[in-house]
Design a protein around this motif. Structure first.
Motif, PDB file in Angstrom:
ATOM      1  N   ILE A 182      -4.195   0.132   0.775  1.00  0.00           N
ATOM      2  CA  ILE A 182      -5.543  -0.157   0.278  1.00  0.00           C
ATOM      3  C   ILE A 182      -6.342   1.128   0.084  1.00  0.00           C
TER       4      ILE A 182
ATOM      5  N   ASN B  18      -4.720  -9.247  -6.130  1.00  0.00           N
ATOM      6  CA  ASN B  18      -6.065  -8.754  -6.454  1.00  0.00           C
ATOM      7  C   ASN B  18      -6.150  -8.239  -7.887  1.00  0.00           C
TER       8      ASN B  18
ATOM      9  N   ILE C  48      -1.121  -4.587  -6.436  1.00  0.00           N
ATOM     10  CA  ILE C  48      -0.977  -5.875  -5.754  1.00  0.00           C
ATOM     11  C   ILE C  48      -1.375  -6.988  -6.720  1.00  0.00           C
TER      12      ILE C  48
ATOM     13  N   CYS D 110      -3.447  -2.723   6.488  1.00  0.00           N
ATOM     14  CA  CYS D 110      -2.308  -3.041   5.618  1.00  0.00           C
ATOM     15  C   CYS D 110      -1.003  -2.488   6.174  1.00  0.00           C
ATOM     16  N   THR D 111       0.036  -3.207   5.835  1.00  0.00           N
ATOM     17  CA  THR D 111       1.298  -3.100   6.548  1.00  0.00           C
ATOM     18  C   THR D 111       1.974  -1.731   6.511  1.00  0.00           C
ATOM     19  N   PRO D 112       2.142  -1.115   5.343  1.00  0.00           N
ATOM     20  CA  PRO D 112       2.934   0.127   5.345  1.00  0.00           C
ATOM     21  C   PRO D 112       2.355   1.183   6.279  1.00  0.00           C
TER      22      PRO D 112
ATOM     23  N   GLY E 225       1.121   5.475  -1.702  1.00  0.00           N
ATOM     24  CA  GLY E 225       0.622   4.781  -2.887  1.00  0.00           C
ATOM     25  C   GLY E 225       0.682   3.279  -2.802  1.00  0.00           C
ATOM     26  N   THR E 226       1.035   2.738  -1.635  1.00  0.00           N
ATOM     27  CA  THR E 226       1.148   1.277  -1.542  1.00  0.00           C
ATOM     28  C   THR E 226       0.023   0.649  -0.727  1.00  0.00           C
TER      29      THR E 226
ATOM     30  N   VAL F 222       8.342  -2.742   2.166  1.00  0.00           N
ATOM     31  CA  VAL F 222       7.311  -3.514   2.853  1.00  0.00           C
ATOM     32  C   VAL F 222       7.970  -4.506   3.829  1.00  0.00           C
TER      33      VAL F 222
ATOM     34  N   GLU G  90      12.068  -1.725  -4.835  1.00  0.00           N
ATOM     35  CA  GLU G  90      12.126  -0.785  -3.709  1.00  0.00           C
ATOM     36  C   GLU G  90      10.899  -0.965  -2.816  1.00  0.00           C
ATOM     37  N   THR G  91       9.746  -1.161  -3.448  1.00  0.00           N
ATOM     38  CA  THR G  91       8.523  -1.334  -2.663  1.00  0.00           C
ATOM     39  C   THR G  91       8.604  -2.599  -1.814  1.00  0.00           C
TER      40      THR G  91
ATOM     41  N   GLY H  15      -5.365  -8.686   0.489  1.00  0.00           N
ATOM     42  CA  GLY H  15      -4.607  -7.531  -0.010  1.00  0.00           C
ATOM     43  C   GLY H  15      -3.971  -6.704   1.083  1.00  0.00           C
TER      44      GLY H  15
ATOM     45  N   ARG I 113       8.196   6.124   0.433  1.00  0.00           N
ATOM     46  CA  ARG I 113       8.153   4.709   0.044  1.00  0.00           C
ATOM     47  C   ARG I 113       6.779   4.090   0.318  1.00  0.00           C
TER      48      ARG I 113
ATOM     49  N   ARG J 102       1.425   3.441 -10.408  1.00  0.00           N
ATOM     50  CA  ARG J 102       1.898   2.843  -9.161  1.00  0.00           C
ATOM     51  C   ARG J 102       1.866   1.332  -9.303  1.00  0.00           C
ATOM     52  N   PRO J 103       2.775   0.624  -8.605  1.00  0.00           N
ATOM     53  CA  PRO J 103       2.687  -0.838  -8.601  1.00  0.00           C
ATOM     54  C   PRO J 103       1.337  -1.280  -8.038  1.00  0.00           C
TER      55      PRO J 103
ATOM     56  N   MET K 241       3.444  -6.593  -4.745  1.00  0.00           N
ATOM     57  CA  MET K 241       3.265  -5.549  -5.746  1.00  0.00           C
ATOM     58  C   MET K 241       4.096  -5.812  -6.995  1.00  0.00           C
TER      59      MET K 241
ATOM     60  N   CYS L 191      -0.913  -7.433   3.040  1.00  0.00           N
ATOM     61  CA  CYS L 191       0.521  -7.395   3.330  1.00  0.00           C
ATOM     62  C   CYS L 191       1.260  -6.428   2.421  1.00  0.00           C
ATOM     63  N   ARG L 192       0.744  -6.220   1.225  1.00  0.00           N
ATOM     64  CA  ARG L 192       1.286  -5.285   0.234  1.00  0.00           C
ATOM     65  C   ARG L 192       2.663  -5.704  -0.278  1.00  0.00           C
TER      66      ARG L 192
ATOM     67  N   LEU M  55     -10.825  -3.621  -0.584  1.00  0.00           N
ATOM     68  CA  LEU M  55     -10.011  -3.589  -1.801  1.00  0.00           C
ATOM     69  C   LEU M  55     -10.845  -3.057  -2.953  1.00  0.00           C
TER      70      LEU M  55
END
Lengths: 414, 534
Positions: free
Chosen positions: A386, B63, B60, A344-346, A383-384, B86, B81-82, B43, A380, B57-58, B49, B45-46, A189
């Motif tokens: 790590i 953190n 987390i 990380c999930t996405p 950008g989400t 997720v 939406e994020t 950090g 989607r 950007r959003p 956000m 599962c994301r 992170l």
């Protein structure tokens, strides 16, 4: 023909040896450089417009400046020789053909950032480059270029050569640090950034092989000389790895102001077998694809950014008219699904999903709505995460489909 | 202390507070899976956000630390939406086997899908397959397909127990939780990973398939397993009495108390409540031994016990109280022995095997209320015998009657032959407790006690913290709270001012014992208060 800096000795037999390196002027100016104040070196590198050549293109001198002022305790220099970006093979040549160039670059850079211990993280599959480089490190130790008080300067540097175990994510700087620390190669992170808290908890600068190889030349020949070789935002030359359907694939060191068209048609000999150009990926597999009409762009960081793609690792992958773009995307998608670290999930979930969709499309079992599903999922998820891995995967997902949508639609049953 | 704005409302929080906790202070729920206040920040599962200031950007929330002047928005279209995306990513490879999953009803995938998901499923491909029903240790079983790889269990074993049994193996969507080679998830706190697993990946081998969670009711309680006094919840089932083999108490779960046990309990405590629904429960007042044993009503039993206490000289009677009894019980007992002038009073019996102890929660003293017994004063009174002295006096026929609460003397450090000889030599032996044990068959009077989940009360932990526990289920048969049995006997002996409720006893205790001065049930609240032990 423009001057070659990093590859100037590549044609010489035994260019990897200390003997040849010294015969061509290697280590000559080192004593003087070690007498320079670290701050002067950092300032010179800043003014040279040297930008990170591993992929992110971040200004190198600025990165060095992020080490906390007045920090007590160790600082580490880590050389990223993981070179995993598909279509990229320049660092391999540097390790094999000019290992002492890298070592000299490390000595100067470590002096600049106050590091007395440097790590070189070598891609696991690079067995031969690792052997050659390790031998060069030994030569440098034996000749007093590494170790305690280099050339009597009072500057120390030890070098640890560490082999990776074959994961693309370990080329991401914090994934590399995790791996170097003996952990699973998961990116960390941010914040904290490595320059503040990196390897083993100490401030750490991670730089690409090629970036570091430039440093001695910049310090000895001056920031303005280097800056003048390039464009307004990026100085110098860089090594372009050209692969795919060109007549002369290989590594070409050119000023970053070279155009993509010139690189392909002049330097790499044009498209092989008289075929026509269809598409180019200009900066390693993560760079968005360009069509044959979009190649009149300069190959510097800003030029390619303005063209909607990126300079990345300067791995130029050339596709001719016989290449199926959906198949190319499937292969790229398989790569990202295979290499996602899963942290990380996405990224973990959608790289696999998108690969499954692209595979079905290529196999003629795609669904009408799925091209839009891929685009939506990619946008989607962007950008989400790590690290930049997923954003790298999104480059091809979106650009291949947007620019070659007809080809994809033709494969989907009506 | 940074002052920031979240969803248009200002809040001031201590420096170092992250945005999840800052929002929580305002009652704003930021959803998350991998974050846990007791573990490091992953950090991964994301899901948490939020929109922070001018950041494109959003970010987390887990953190991101609250900063002065920060403007946070938790419900922007981009954030919503994020979150939805997720949720979709978390669920594309999830088996969606809720009907057969033990977590159903308390699963954060279900909860957050309804709150933040509600998308039309788009994934039509074969899901990734992973190992299922893998026992990880004596208490925990893994379904890797249900796992969302939040890594809480891994971090628990790395950071809390330091045992490091678990890791995440493989890469990408083939990543899976697993044991390192040669390891077993058998540390003394292993089942906490079930509590912190937000989904049905890690389930409790003891509890799973026993009762559907929506049939469970909850009572706040305190673990009686050692002198730490970990705060717990008792989850019990009365709505489907035929489930779980008729056992009413389905499981014990940790209840967060930052001063005592944080978020955790040990496995010994978690599985230590089985005696409540055990066949060994004493259900009715009983007189006589073996074939002559006869169940009687309290109306017959109370005068019988009162007569024994009245008819023998105080120095011929011994009373062995228990540090398992609540403060409320011990205070009535203390009043009773003082009223009768009995000096042979004790509560200490050394265990046969010394208890284990660690630096996390587990204490060697396996009794919940030793400190309470000390403070209330159940030690031998002037000229009185201690527990072992009473047994010796019984063998020498100087002591004629013995009233033992809860202790199984045969499990003590003392030779069994001494104990048996002493018990056989007595004119009478009253055993009061919730379950039959090694010595209860020797008693000619059995007084059945309610367990701690069947009544109200308080324990005083080793630090002198007085903590309440609440009633979950009814006492079985004719069993009663210890204080109530004692109050009835006291009433028959003219004790006066006997309590009608546990709280009455606690009020008298607070008035009568300086260490408890100023305390009340209201004052103790959910998390307890320190007694004035200094």
């Amino acid at each position: 023909m423009a001057e070659r800096i990093l590859t100037r000795n590549f044609h010489l037999p035994e260019s990897h040896t200390l003997r040849v390196y010294r015969e061509t002027g290697g280590y000559e100016g080192l004593s003087d450089v070690l007498a320079m104040a670290p701050a002067t070196i950092i300032e010179t590198v800043k003014r040279s417009n040297l930008r990170g050549l591993g992929g992110a293109g971040f200004p190198t001198g600025v990165k060095w400046g992020f080490i906390p002022k007045g920090h007590q305790g160790p600082v580490y220099l880590v050389i990223n020789a993981d070179e995993g970006e598909p279509g990229t093979f320049k660092d391999r040549y540097l390790l094999e053909k000019d290992p002492h160039g890298l070592i000299e670059g490390m000595i100067v850079s470590a002096h600049a950032i106050g590091s007395r211990l440097a790590f070189v993280y070598v891609r696991g599959e690079y067995v031969q480059p690792w052997r050659i480089f390790s031998r060069a490190v030994q030569e440098a130790y034996d000749a007093g270029f590494l170790g305690k008080s280099i050339l009597g300067s009072g500057v120390d540097l030890d070098v640890v050569v560490h082999r990776g175990a074959g994961a693309y994510i370990c080329g991401e700087e914090t994934g590399l640090i995790s791996s170097l620390e003996g952990k699973k190669g998961w990116p960390k992170l941010k914040p904290p950034f490595p320059a503040v808290r990196g390897a083993f908890g100490a401030p750490t600068i991670v730089n690409n092989v090629e970036t570091i190889c430039h440093v001695p030349h910049i310090v000895q020949r001056g920031a303005s000389w280097f800056a003048a070789l390039g464009t307004a935002g990026q100085g110098g030359t860089r090594m372009y790895s050209v692969s795919g359907r060109v007549a002369r694939p290989g590594v070409y060191e050119l000023p970053v102001s070279v155009t993509l068209r010139s690189l392909i048609s002049e330097h790499a000999g044009g498209i092989a077998n008289g075929r026509r150009l269809k598409a180019v990926v200009p900066g390693g597999s993560s760079a968005p694809i360009l069509t044959a009409d979009e190649i009149d762009v300069t190959m510097d960081v800003d030029g390619l950014k303005n063209a909607g793609t990126m300079a990345g690792s300067a791995g130029v992958i050339v596709m001719d008219e016989s290449v199926s773009i959906p198949e190319a995307l499937m292969i790229v998608a398989r790569f990202y699904a295979h290499e996602s670290c899963g942290q990380c999930t996405p990224c973990r979930e959608s790289t696999g999903w998108i690969y499954k969709m692209t595979r079905r499309i290529v196999e003629g079992r795609g669904r009408k709505e799925e091209l839009d599903t891929i685009l939506d999922v990619a946008r989607r998820g962007a950008g989400t995460t790590i690290c930049a891995f997923y954003d790298g995967a999104v480059g091809p997902y979106i650009s291949y489909i947007e620019k070659f949508r007809d080809e994809f639609e033709a494969l989907i049953p009506k | 202390m940074p002052k920031l704005t979240i969803d248009g409302r200002e809040v001031e929080v201590p420096a170092g507070t992250n945005l999840i906790e800052a929002a929580r202070r305002l009652g704003i729920e930021v959803p998350y899976y991998c974050y846990h206040p007791g573990l490091s920040i992953a950090g991964q599962c994301r899901l948490c956000m939020v929109d922070v200031g001018n950041s494109p950007r959003p970010q987390i929330a887990c953190n991101t630390l609250a900063a002065d002047g920060m403007v946070v928005r938790t419900e922007t279209p981009k954030v919503l939406e994020t979150r939805q995306s997720v949720m979709e990513f978390h669920l594309i490879n999830h088996p969606l086997d809720c009907p057969v999953c033990d977590q159903a009803g308390e699963c954060w995938l279900q909860i957050y899908y309804m709150k933040h998901g509600l998308y039309e499923p788009r994934m039509v491909d074969e899901k990734v397959h992973k190992p299922k029903a893998v026992p990880l240790g004596p208490h925990v079983i893994l379904d890797a397909e249900r796992c969302i790889l939040c890594s809480r269990c891994v971090r628990f074993c790395d950071e809390i127990t330091g045992t490091g049994e678990l890791g995440i193996f493989q890469r990408g969507d083939h990543s899976e939780i697993g044991l390192f080679p040669g390891k077993e998830l058998a540390n003394p706190y292993s089942a906490n990973v079930v509590d912190i697993c937000p989904v049905g990946a890690l389930t409790d081998r003891d509890f799973r398939f026993a009762v559907r969670v929506w049939y469970l009711e909850t009572a706040k309680s305190v673990c009686p397993g050692c002198s730490r006094g970990c705060n717990i919840e008792v989850h019990y089932n009365l709505r489907r009495p035929h489930h779980n083999q008729g056992h009413r108490v389905a499981r014990l779960k940790p209840r967060e108390n930052p001063e005592v046990n944080q978020w955790w309990i040990c496995d010994a405590g978690r599985y230590g409540g089985k005696f409540v629904d055990d066949a060994s429960r004493l259900l009715f007042p009983t007189r006589g031994r073996e074939n002559a044993a006869r169940e009687v009503g309290w109306d017959e039993m109370v005068p019988l016990v009162a007569a024994r206490l009245r008819d023998y000289r105080p120095d011929e009677i011994g009373v062995l109280a228990s540090p398992r009894m609540a403060n409320e019980d011990l205070f009535v007992l203390k009043r009773l022995v003082e009223h009768l002038g009995i000096a042979n009073v004790d509560f200490r019996v050394p265990p046969g095997r010394p208890g284990d102890e660690d630096r996390i929660l587990i204490k060697a003293d396996k009794n919940p209320n030793t400190r309470g017994a000390e403070l209330i004063g159940l030690a031998p009174r002037a000229g009185g015998l201690d527990a072992r002295g009473m047994l010796r006096a019984a063998r020498e026929r100087r002591l004629k009657g013995l009233w033992v609460f809860h202790h199984d003397l045969l499990a003590s450090a003392w030779p069994g032959s001494e104990i048996r000889e002493a018990l056989r030599a007595l004119d009478w032996f009253i055993f009061q407790g919730s379950n039959a044990n090694g010595i209860s068959p020797d008693a000619d009077v059995l007084l059945p006690s309610a367990t701690w989940v069947e009544r109200e009360g308080t324990f005083t932990n080793f630090e002198g913290r007085v903590q309440r526990f609440w009633k979950a289920v009814e006492p079985p048969g004719a069993s009663l709270s210890d204080w109530e049995i004692l109050a009835r006997i006291g009433d028959a002996l003219g004790l006066g001012a006997v309590p009608g409720r546990a709280e009455d006893s606690f009020k008298s205790l607070a008035a009568g014992v300086p260490a408890f001065a100023g305390l009340s049930y209201r004052e103790l609240g959910d998390f307890g208060k320190e007694a004035a032990t200094a």
